[in-house]
Design a protein around this motif. Structure first.
Motif, PDB file in Angstrom:
ATOM      1  N   ARG A 132       0.638  -1.079   0.046  1.00  0.00           N
ATOM      2  CA  ARG A 132       0.228   0.065   0.043  1.00  0.00           C
ATOM      3  C   ARG A 132       0.961   1.187   0.070  1.00  0.00           C
ATOM      4  O   ARG A 132       1.628   1.309   0.787  1.00  0.00           O
ATOM      5  CB  ARG A 132      -0.859  -0.013   1.224  1.00  0.00           C
ATOM      6  CG  ARG A 132      -1.809   1.354   1.544  1.00  0.00           C
ATOM      7  CD  ARG A 132      -2.941   1.153   0.589  1.00  0.00           C
ATOM      8  NE  ARG A 132      -3.668   2.327   0.753  1.00  0.00           N
ATOM      9  CZ  ARG A 132      -3.682   3.557   0.144  1.00  0.00           C
ATOM     10  NH1 ARG A 132      -2.500   3.699  -0.549  1.00  0.00           N
ATOM     11  NH2 ARG A 132      -4.576   4.634   0.385  1.00  0.00           N
ATOM     12  N   LYS A 190       1.686   5.719  -1.315  1.00  0.00           N
ATOM     13  CA  LYS A 190       1.033   6.763  -1.925  1.00  0.00           C
ATOM     14  C   LYS A 190       0.987   6.761  -3.368  1.00  0.00           C
ATOM     15  O   LYS A 190       0.204   7.250  -3.948  1.00  0.00           O
ATOM     16  CB  LYS A 190       1.637   8.194  -1.342  1.00  0.00           C
ATOM     17  CG  LYS A 190       0.846   9.337  -1.625  1.00  0.00           C
ATOM     18  CD  LYS A 190       1.079  10.358  -0.685  1.00  0.00           C
ATOM     19  CE  LYS A 190       0.187  11.472  -1.111  1.00  0.00           C
ATOM     20  NZ  LYS A 190       0.861  12.821  -0.272  1.00  0.00           N
ATOM     21  N   TYR A 191       2.544   6.810  -3.873  1.00  0.00           N
ATOM     22  CA  TYR A 191       2.859   6.948  -5.517  1.00  0.00           C
ATOM     23  C   TYR A 191       3.289   5.636  -5.992  1.00  0.00           C
ATOM     24  O   TYR A 191       4.006   4.904  -5.427  1.00  0.00           O
ATOM     25  CB  TYR A 191       3.722   7.824  -5.737  1.00  0.00           C
ATOM     26  CG  TYR A 191       3.406   9.248  -5.162  1.00  0.00           C
ATOM     27  CD1 TYR A 191       2.576  10.200  -5.654  1.00  0.00           C
ATOM     28  CD2 TYR A 191       3.963   9.593  -3.687  1.00  0.00           C
ATOM     29  CE1 TYR A 191       2.240  11.227  -5.106  1.00  0.00           C
ATOM     30  CE2 TYR A 191       3.667  11.021  -3.179  1.00  0.00           C
ATOM     31  CZ  TYR A 191       2.981  11.748  -3.941  1.00  0.00           C
ATOM     32  OH  TYR A 191       2.545  12.934  -3.500  1.00  0.00           O
ATOM     33  N   ARG A 213      -9.623   0.781 -10.522  1.00  0.00           N
ATOM     34  CA  ARG A 213      -9.805   1.624  -9.435  1.00  0.00           C
ATOM     35  C   ARG A 213     -10.975   1.110  -8.797  1.00  0.00           C
ATOM     36  O   ARG A 213     -12.092   1.314  -9.431  1.00  0.00           O
ATOM     37  CB  ARG A 213      -9.721   3.053 -10.333  1.00  0.00           C
ATOM     38  CG  ARG A 213      -9.935   4.004  -9.086  1.00  0.00           C
ATOM     39  CD  ARG A 213      -9.451   5.386  -9.757  1.00  0.00           C
ATOM     40  NE  ARG A 213      -9.634   6.454  -8.793  1.00  0.00           N
ATOM     41  CZ  ARG A 213     -10.538   7.316  -8.790  1.00  0.00           C
ATOM     42  NH1 ARG A 213     -11.290   7.483  -9.452  1.00  0.00           N
ATOM     43  NH2 ARG A 213     -10.586   8.372  -7.690  1.00  0.00           N
ATOM     44  N   THR A 229      -8.699   3.583  -4.278  1.00  0.00           N
ATOM     45  CA  THR A 229      -7.717   3.606  -4.365  1.00  0.00           C
ATOM     46  C   THR A 229      -7.222   2.890  -5.938  1.00  0.00           C
ATOM     47  O   THR A 229      -8.242   2.289  -6.379  1.00  0.00           O
ATOM     48  CB  THR A 229      -6.616   3.048  -3.625  1.00  0.00           C
ATOM     49  OG1 THR A 229      -7.078   1.858  -3.426  1.00  0.00           O
ATOM     50  CG2 THR A 229      -6.893   3.992  -2.249  1.00  0.00           C
ATOM     51  N   TRP A 230      -6.186   3.174  -6.556  1.00  0.00           N
ATOM     52  CA  TRP A 230      -5.732   2.316  -7.633  1.00  0.00           C
ATOM     53  C   TRP A 230      -5.204   1.141  -7.150  1.00  0.00           C
ATOM     54  O   TRP A 230      -4.499   1.018  -6.362  1.00  0.00           O
ATOM     55  CB  TRP A 230      -4.607   3.151  -8.562  1.00  0.00           C
ATOM     56  CG  TRP A 230      -5.195   4.292  -9.314  1.00  0.00           C
ATOM     57  CD1 TRP A 230      -5.412   5.526  -8.670  1.00  0.00           C
ATOM     58  CD2 TRP A 230      -6.167   4.161 -10.625  1.00  0.00           C
ATOM     59  NE1 TRP A 230      -5.977   6.252  -9.746  1.00  0.00           N
ATOM     60  CE2 TRP A 230      -6.382   5.499 -10.734  1.00  0.00           C
ATOM     61  CE3 TRP A 230      -6.225   3.304 -11.328  1.00  0.00           C
ATOM     62  CZ2 TRP A 230      -7.412   5.772 -12.143  1.00  0.00           C
ATOM     63  CZ3 TRP A 230      -7.146   3.411 -12.550  1.00  0.00           C
ATOM     64  CH2 TRP A 230      -7.464   4.749 -12.632  1.00  0.00           C
ATOM     65  N   ARG A 231      -5.267  -0.101  -8.147  1.00  0.00           N
ATOM     66  CA  ARG A 231      -5.040  -1.371  -7.770  1.00  0.00           C
ATOM     67  C   ARG A 231      -3.935  -1.889  -8.773  1.00  0.00           C
ATOM     68  O   ARG A 231      -4.661  -1.817 -10.031  1.00  0.00           O
ATOM     69  CB  ARG A 231      -5.966  -2.400  -7.515  1.00  0.00           C
ATOM     70  CG  ARG A 231      -5.461  -3.867  -7.185  1.00  0.00           C
ATOM     71  CD  ARG A 231      -6.491  -4.574  -6.601  1.00  0.00           C
ATOM     72  NE  ARG A 231      -6.375  -6.075  -6.642  1.00  0.00           N
ATOM     73  CZ  ARG A 231      -5.483  -6.527  -5.631  1.00  0.00           C
ATOM     74  NH1 ARG A 231      -5.235  -5.831  -4.629  1.00  0.00           N
ATOM     75  NH2 ARG A 231      -5.106  -8.025  -5.662  1.00  0.00           N
ATOM     76  N   GLU A 287      -1.569  -1.165  -4.146  1.00  0.00           N
ATOM     77  CA  GLU A 287      -2.568  -0.199  -3.734  1.00  0.00           C
ATOM     78  C   GLU A 287      -2.000   1.167  -3.808  1.00  0.00           C
ATOM     79  O   GLU A 287      -1.146   1.243  -2.875  1.00  0.00           O
ATOM     80  CB  GLU A 287      -3.441  -0.553  -2.700  1.00  0.00           C
ATOM     81  CG  GLU A 287      -4.122  -1.815  -2.400  1.00  0.00           C
ATOM     82  CD  GLU A 287      -5.532  -1.771  -3.227  1.00  0.00           C
ATOM     83  OE1 GLU A 287      -5.948  -0.649  -3.559  1.00  0.00           O
ATOM     84  OE2 GLU A 287      -6.112  -2.900  -3.190  1.00  0.00           O
ATOM     85  N   ALA A 288      -2.255   1.906  -4.475  1.00  0.00           N
ATOM     86  CA  ALA A 288      -1.859   3.373  -4.758  1.00  0.00           C
ATOM     87  C   ALA A 288      -2.609   4.505  -4.600  1.00  0.00           C
ATOM     88  O   ALA A 288      -3.883   4.390  -5.394  1.00  0.00           O
ATOM     89  CB  ALA A 288      -0.580   3.491  -5.718  1.00  0.00           C
ATOM     90  N   ASP A 289      -2.481   5.582  -4.331  1.00  0.00           N
ATOM     91  CA  ASP A 289      -3.455   6.770  -4.279  1.00  0.00           C
ATOM     92  C   ASP A 289      -3.239   7.470  -5.678  1.00  0.00           C
ATOM     93  O   ASP A 289      -4.319   8.026  -6.285  1.00  0.00           O
ATOM     94  CB  ASP A 289      -3.343   7.912  -3.304  1.00  0.00           C
ATOM     95  CG  ASP A 289      -3.454   7.298  -1.772  1.00  0.00           C
ATOM     96  OD1 ASP A 289      -4.367   6.627  -1.726  1.00  0.00           O
ATOM     97  OD2 ASP A 289      -2.619   7.642  -1.016  1.00  0.00           O
ATOM     98  N   GLY A 332      -6.203  10.842  -9.965  1.00  0.00           N
ATOM     99  CA  GLY A 332      -5.102   9.952  -9.494  1.00  0.00           C
ATOM    100  C   GLY A 332      -4.263   9.317 -10.458  1.00  0.00           C
ATOM    101  O   GLY A 332      -3.452   8.730 -10.089  1.00  0.00           O
TER     102      GLY A 332
END
Ligand SMILES: Cc1cc2nc3c(=O)[nH]c(=O)nc-3n(C[C@H](O)[C@H](O)[C@H](O)COP(=O)(O)OP(=O)(O)OC[C@H]3O[C@@H](n4cnc5c(N)ncnc54)[C@H](O)[C@@H]3O)c2cc1C
Length: 430
Positions: free
Chosen positions: A33, A35-36, A216, A219-221, A230-232, A360
């Motif tokens: 998990r 952020k980027y 998505r 969050t993005w998967r 998993e990312a924001d 995002g």
């Protein structure tokens, strides 16, 4: 012809093969998990990851590449770059764009140069004599027009005669040339290795980690073999392969081009490569050939093109060998030791893409044959856009956006029709 593949080309990059072995970062495993998530560790992705960390040091970043660093197109190119870019066909009509894009090119180039210097990246970055060489009437007329426009813009350059070119680069193949002084050459695989390997340790880099699916829900998967992220925020810095995620399918196609580097020449042969210690020759036509000196005792040629797949290695080797011998007949006995292909994301009007695809989700690419500086700039600016830093209206206006390309089968047919016509027009520039 073999079909377009994400990262495994028919032959290893000669640039990478000439470097000492490097141990790749391990593939990603398990569930993460962050952020980027930055997908693609070429110039664009490496720049985006570096700048994201500079602007948001607390935000965790993962940088993923399907292949190994140095084996992607960022390690397969010809290694020409400069702080100024102007179109192959520079005329008074498009001179205005050169001025508009100039500050951005300078920003990308000097940011990159500073990273290279600060981290002592040994990529042979050197200010070199880069000549646009003309072998045809059309080429000569383009060069002479470009020379006049560069005069008006106040850029340092020089028109060389056939004899002056022969003296500098040891070939009488070109009838004249346009020498642009503020140009640089480098070893591209050494550069991209250095850029990725010098990223702050807080950025997790994983190679041989191909993102197979992006979806998505909140969050993005990102789904990979045996792993998920998993990312924001996600950056797609996958260049031509952006289409694999369903984006820009009507804006870009993967085109392949090819390069070969000679074996190390004997001191006698190396002494017959011209008086300039560092030189490169660019073509005045998009189907033309690029050549350069590599270190003291090798030469490189880059030419040929194919659509959405690689040509057979034997066809490439024979084609590049003919091109090399036509230019340096006195070196006809010198073998091409490394021959390889690389992918570029071709856009119809030559404009790259840059910006937000979705909430995002950001992407940049399509730098055609100028990704060293342009990819770096676009990756850097993407990170600034994502973190709400800076103003980007001027950049967007200067770079434009890719125009529409017809769907298949018209696209493939159109490509081949245009390519045939352009090849004919390029003539001896090939
Ligand atoms: C033979 C040749 C000569 C060239 N000469 C020059 C030159 O002299 N100067 C210049 O400036 N430019 C040149 N170029 C163009 C330059 O190489 C490109 O513009 C540049 O590589 C683009 O950088 P990038 O980071 O956007 O894309 P790339 O370098 O293509 O990087 C994209 C990365 O994304 C990865 N990837 C793709 N899909 C996935 C996925 N699903 N999951 C994970 N990773 C993925 C790939 O493995 C790759 O490493 C040349 C290109 C070629 C082929």
């Amino acid at each position: 012809m073999t079909r377009s593949k994400v990262h495994d080309f028919n032959a290893p990059s000669g640039w990478n093969a000439m470097l000492p072995p490097r141990r790749p970062n391990p593939p990603i495993a398990g569930t993460h998990r962050v952020k980027y998530a930055v997908v693609g560790a070429g110039y664009t992705g490496a720049a985006a990851a570096r700048r994201l960390h500079e602007l948001d040091p607390a935000g965790d970043i993962v940088l993923l590449d399907a292949g190994t660093v140095g084996e992607g197109s960022s390690g397969r190119n010809s290694g020409f770059t400069r702080p100024l870019e102007f179109p192959m066909e520079l005329t008074r009509a498009n001179a205005g764009r050169v001025g508009k894009i100039k500050p951005y090119y300078e920003e990308g180039f000097y940011w990159l140069k500073d990273i290279v210097e600060r981290h002592a990246i040994e990529c042979g970055l050197v200010r070199a004599g880069v000549i646009r060489g003309a072998a045809t009437d059309l080429g000569e007329s383009r060069i002479r027009t470009a020379g006049k426009v560069l005069d008006e813009l106040g850029y340092e350059h020089q028109i060389l005669t056939r004899e002056e070119m022969n003296e500098r680069v040891a070939t009488r193949y070109y009838r004249c040339g346009l020498l642009v002084t503020d140009s640089y050459l480098l070893q591209p695989a050494a550069l991209i290795r250095g850029l990725v390997d010098s990223l702050p340790k807080a950025i997790q880099v994983h190679e041989r980690s191909m993102v197979r699916k992006l979806s998505r829900s909140g969050t993005w998967r990102l789904e990979l073999d045996g792993a998920a992220v998993e990312a924001d925020f996600v950056v797609l810095a996958t260049n031509a392969y952006v289409k694999h995620f369903g984006y820009l399918v009507d804006r870009t196609v993967a085109t392949y081009t090819y390069a070969g580097i000679t074996e190390a020449m004997t001191p006698e042969d190396a002494a017959r490569c011209g008086s300039m210690e560092h030189w490169g020759i660019l073509p005045p036509h998009k189907m033309g050939t690029t050549c350069r000196r590599v270190g003291q005792n090798r030469l490189m040629v880059r030419s040929l093109a194919s659509y959405e797949g690689e040509l057979r290695p034997d066809v490439v080797k024979a084609g590049l060998t003919d091109i090399f011998r036509a230019r340096w007949p006195h070196l006809a006995h010198v073998r091409l030791e490394h021959v390889w292909g690389g992918a570029t994301a071709f856009t119809m009007n030559g404009a790259p893409w840059w910006g937000k695809f979705d909430e995002g989700l950001y992407s940049a690419g399509g730098c055609n044959g100028a990704g060293i500086t342009k990819g770096t700039l676009l990756g850097k600016r993407l990170a600034e856009l994502m973190t709400g830093s800076g103003e980007h209206g001027g950049l967007v206006e200067a770079i434009g956006e890719p125009s529409w390309i017809a769907p298949e089968p018209f696209r493939r047919i159109g490509y081949h029709v245009i390519a045939r016509k352009e090849r004919k027009m390029a003539g001896a520039e090939r």
